[in-house]
Design an enzyme around this catalytic site. Structure first.
Site, PDB file in Angstrom:
ATOM      1  N   GLY A 165     -42.514  44.884  11.738  1.00 13.02           N
ATOM      2  CA  GLY A 165     -43.265  43.785  12.332  1.00 13.02           C
ATOM      3  C   GLY A 165     -42.482  43.160  13.474  1.00 13.02           C
ATOM      4  O   GLY A 165     -43.034  42.836  14.536  1.00 13.02           O
ATOM      5  N   ARG A 215     -36.274  44.044  15.387  1.00 11.90           N
ATOM      6  CA  ARG A 215     -35.870  45.046  14.386  1.00 11.90           C
ATOM      7  C   ARG A 215     -36.116  46.446  14.956  1.00 11.90           C
ATOM      8  O   ARG A 215     -35.360  47.379  14.686  1.00 11.90           O
ATOM      9  CB  ARG A 215     -36.607  44.854  13.061  1.00 11.90           C
ATOM     10  CG  ARG A 215     -35.974  45.670  11.922  1.00 11.90           C
ATOM     11  CD  ARG A 215     -36.707  45.533  10.578  1.00 11.90           C
ATOM     12  NE  ARG A 215     -36.979  44.167  10.272  1.00 11.90           N
ATOM     13  CZ  ARG A 215     -38.170  43.711   9.850  1.00 11.90           C
ATOM     14  NH1 ARG A 215     -39.157  44.544   9.627  1.00 11.90           N
ATOM     15  NH2 ARG A 215     -38.350  42.441   9.622  1.00 11.90           N
ATOM     16  N   ARG A 271     -45.974  42.366  26.192  1.00 12.28           N
ATOM     17  CA  ARG A 271     -46.009  41.254  25.236  1.00 12.28           C
ATOM     18  C   ARG A 271     -44.711  41.142  24.424  1.00 12.28           C
ATOM     19  O   ARG A 271     -44.704  40.578  23.329  1.00 12.28           O
ATOM     20  CB  ARG A 271     -47.193  41.393  24.266  1.00 12.28           C
ATOM     21  CG  ARG A 271     -48.526  41.184  24.937  1.00 12.28           C
ATOM     22  CD  ARG A 271     -49.674  41.366  23.986  1.00 12.28           C
ATOM     23  NE  ARG A 271     -50.934  41.184  24.704  1.00 12.28           N
ATOM     24  CZ  ARG A 271     -51.765  40.158  24.500  1.00 12.28           C
ATOM     25  NH1 ARG A 271     -51.499  39.259  23.593  1.00 12.28           N
ATOM     26  NH2 ARG A 271     -52.881  40.067  25.187  1.00 12.28           N
ATOM     27  N   ARG A 319     -44.391  52.018   7.937  1.00  9.62           N
ATOM     28  CA  ARG A 319     -44.044  50.605   8.134  1.00  9.62           C
ATOM     29  C   ARG A 319     -42.713  50.317   7.458  1.00  9.62           C
ATOM     30  O   ARG A 319     -42.480  50.731   6.307  1.00  9.62           O
ATOM     31  CB  ARG A 319     -45.156  49.731   7.547  1.00  9.62           C
ATOM     32  CG  ARG A 319     -44.775  48.296   7.424  1.00  9.62           C
ATOM     33  CD  ARG A 319     -45.920  47.362   7.261  1.00  9.62           C
ATOM     34  NE  ARG A 319     -45.481  46.128   6.642  1.00  9.62           N
ATOM     35  CZ  ARG A 319     -44.684  45.231   7.217  1.00  9.62           C
ATOM     36  NH1 ARG A 319     -44.233  45.426   8.455  1.00  9.62           N
ATOM     37  NH2 ARG A 319     -44.326  44.143   6.577  1.00  9.62           N
ATOM     38  N   SER A 339     -40.476  43.505   5.739  1.00 14.06           N
ATOM     39  CA  SER A 339     -39.933  42.631   4.695  1.00 14.06           C
ATOM     40  C   SER A 339     -41.093  42.170   3.824  1.00 14.06           C
ATOM     41  O   SER A 339     -42.260  42.213   4.236  1.00 14.06           O
ATOM     42  CB  SER A 339     -39.197  41.435   5.316  1.00 14.06           C
ATOM     43  OG  SER A 339     -40.072  40.687   6.126  1.00 14.06           O
ATOM     44  N   ASP A 351     -37.451  37.721   0.194  1.00 12.44           N
ATOM     45  CA  ASP A 351     -37.460  36.442  -0.518  1.00 12.44           C
ATOM     46  C   ASP A 351     -38.243  36.597  -1.820  1.00 12.44           C
ATOM     47  O   ASP A 351     -38.968  37.574  -2.001  1.00 12.44           O
ATOM     48  CB  ASP A 351     -38.051  35.333   0.351  1.00 12.44           C
ATOM     49  CG  ASP A 351     -39.405  35.692   0.899  1.00 12.44           C
ATOM     50  OD1 ASP A 351     -39.450  36.420   1.906  1.00 12.44           O
ATOM     51  OD2 ASP A 351     -40.410  35.308   0.293  1.00 12.44           O
ATOM     52  N   ARG A 385     -33.067  39.741   8.070  1.00 13.75           N
ATOM     53  CA  ARG A 385     -34.401  40.343   8.214  1.00 13.75           C
ATOM     54  C   ARG A 385     -34.512  41.101   9.527  1.00 13.75           C
ATOM     55  O   ARG A 385     -35.193  42.099   9.639  1.00 13.75           O
ATOM     56  CB  ARG A 385     -35.494  39.266   8.125  1.00 13.75           C
ATOM     57  CG  ARG A 385     -35.614  38.653   6.751  1.00 13.75           C
ATOM     58  CD  ARG A 385     -36.914  37.881   6.572  1.00 13.75           C
ATOM     59  NE  ARG A 385     -36.996  36.678   7.367  1.00 13.75           N
ATOM     60  CZ  ARG A 385     -36.451  35.508   7.034  1.00 13.75           C
ATOM     61  NH1 ARG A 385     -35.808  35.391   5.901  1.00 13.75           N
ATOM     62  NH2 ARG A 385     -36.586  34.461   7.815  1.00 13.75           N
TER      63      ARG A 385
END
Ligand SMILES: O=P(O)(O)O[C@H]1O[C@H](CO)[C@@H](O)[C@H]1O
Ligand SMILES: O=c1cc[nH]c(=O)[nH]1
Length: 236
Positions: free
Chosen positions: A20, A24, A43, A87, A90, A204, A217
């Protein structure tokens, strides 16, 4: 180029990792890929293509939530011909037995999103992972001694909920964890007949309230990346 990606046709590999977080994506490209070339900055949704163990692999940020992720996944499959999409995200744990930093391999993804009601009306479509990718990822994770849980997850449209106990109704039905994109990925993979898997690291815990840092993350979760890359390599 497609509407939201500036790569030329042929510049994106058939295998794509999908975090996402675009930073990363950059971390994965710089840490795991040989000779990474940035193929997208539109973007700020960074995308890179390089090789992993000599084979072409791309990594593309998708943003947060099913609507954003589905835009990129649609274009990756339809315009660039991507065939294996994993994918690497997290998630928040819904179960006592699923601890922070564990891996969750999403066998299926429930959702509170309306995406499939738009398609199927009152009938429900069950978005599921590609079995060959799922099986290989689980084998690799366990061979390496990583703690990996396989099961159902929730792809939610909301990160912040009004009711902090909302997770309990999903947890009672065995749902392992919550994230925000896998159901969209699995739905498009089914629609286009390509392979998809969601591998998440628990960032989390909804019950214990333990959490990882934003830096972790963005920058760590290396076990998840290794599993994703090696599973993609092993599955045709
Ligand atoms: O870490 P990523 O891949 O962004 O995944 C999770 O983190 C975001 C929420 O903080 C959502 O996108 C959710 O799915
Ligand atoms: O979507 C997400 C991702 C991580 N943790 C959560 O609680 N939700």
């Amino acid at each position: 180029m497609s509407v939201h990606l500036s790569a030329e046709k042929g510049q994106i590999a058939e295998t794509v990792l999908l975090p996402g977080d675009p930073l990363r994506a950059q971390y994965i490209a710089e840490t795991f890929l040989e000779n990474p070339v940035q193929h997208n900055t539109v973007r700020g949704m960074l995308g890179f293509t390089g090789t992993y163990k000599g084979r072409p692999v791309s990594v593309q940020g998708t943003g947060m939530g099913i609507p954003s992720a589905m835009i990129y996944i649609n274009e990756l499959i339809e315009f660039y011909g991507c065939k294996k999409l994993i994918r690497v995200g997290s998630c928040g744990s819904y179960q006592e037995s699923v601890h922070i930093r564990d891996l969750v391999l999403a066998q299926a993804a429930c959702t509170d999103s309306n995406i499939n009601n738009l398609r199927f009306g009152t009938a429900n479509f069950a978005p599921i992972a590609d079995f060959s990718l799922l099986m290989r990822a689980y084998q690799i994770a366990t061979e390496r001694g990583f703690t990996a849980h396989v099961g159902n997850i929730l792809s939610s449209d909301t990160f912040y909920t009004d009711d902090p106990k909302e997770y309990e109704r999903w947890a009672r039905f065995g749902v392992l964890a919550v994230e925000m994109e896998a159901a969209g990925l699995y739905t498009l993979a089914a629609k286009y007949g390509v392979k998809a898997l969601g591998i998440m690291t628990v960032s989390d815990h909804l019950i214990t309230r333990e959490e990882t840092t934003a830096e972790e993350r963005q920058l760590t979760f290396n076990q998840m990346i290794e599993v994703a890359l090696d599973a993609a390599l092993d599955v045709e």
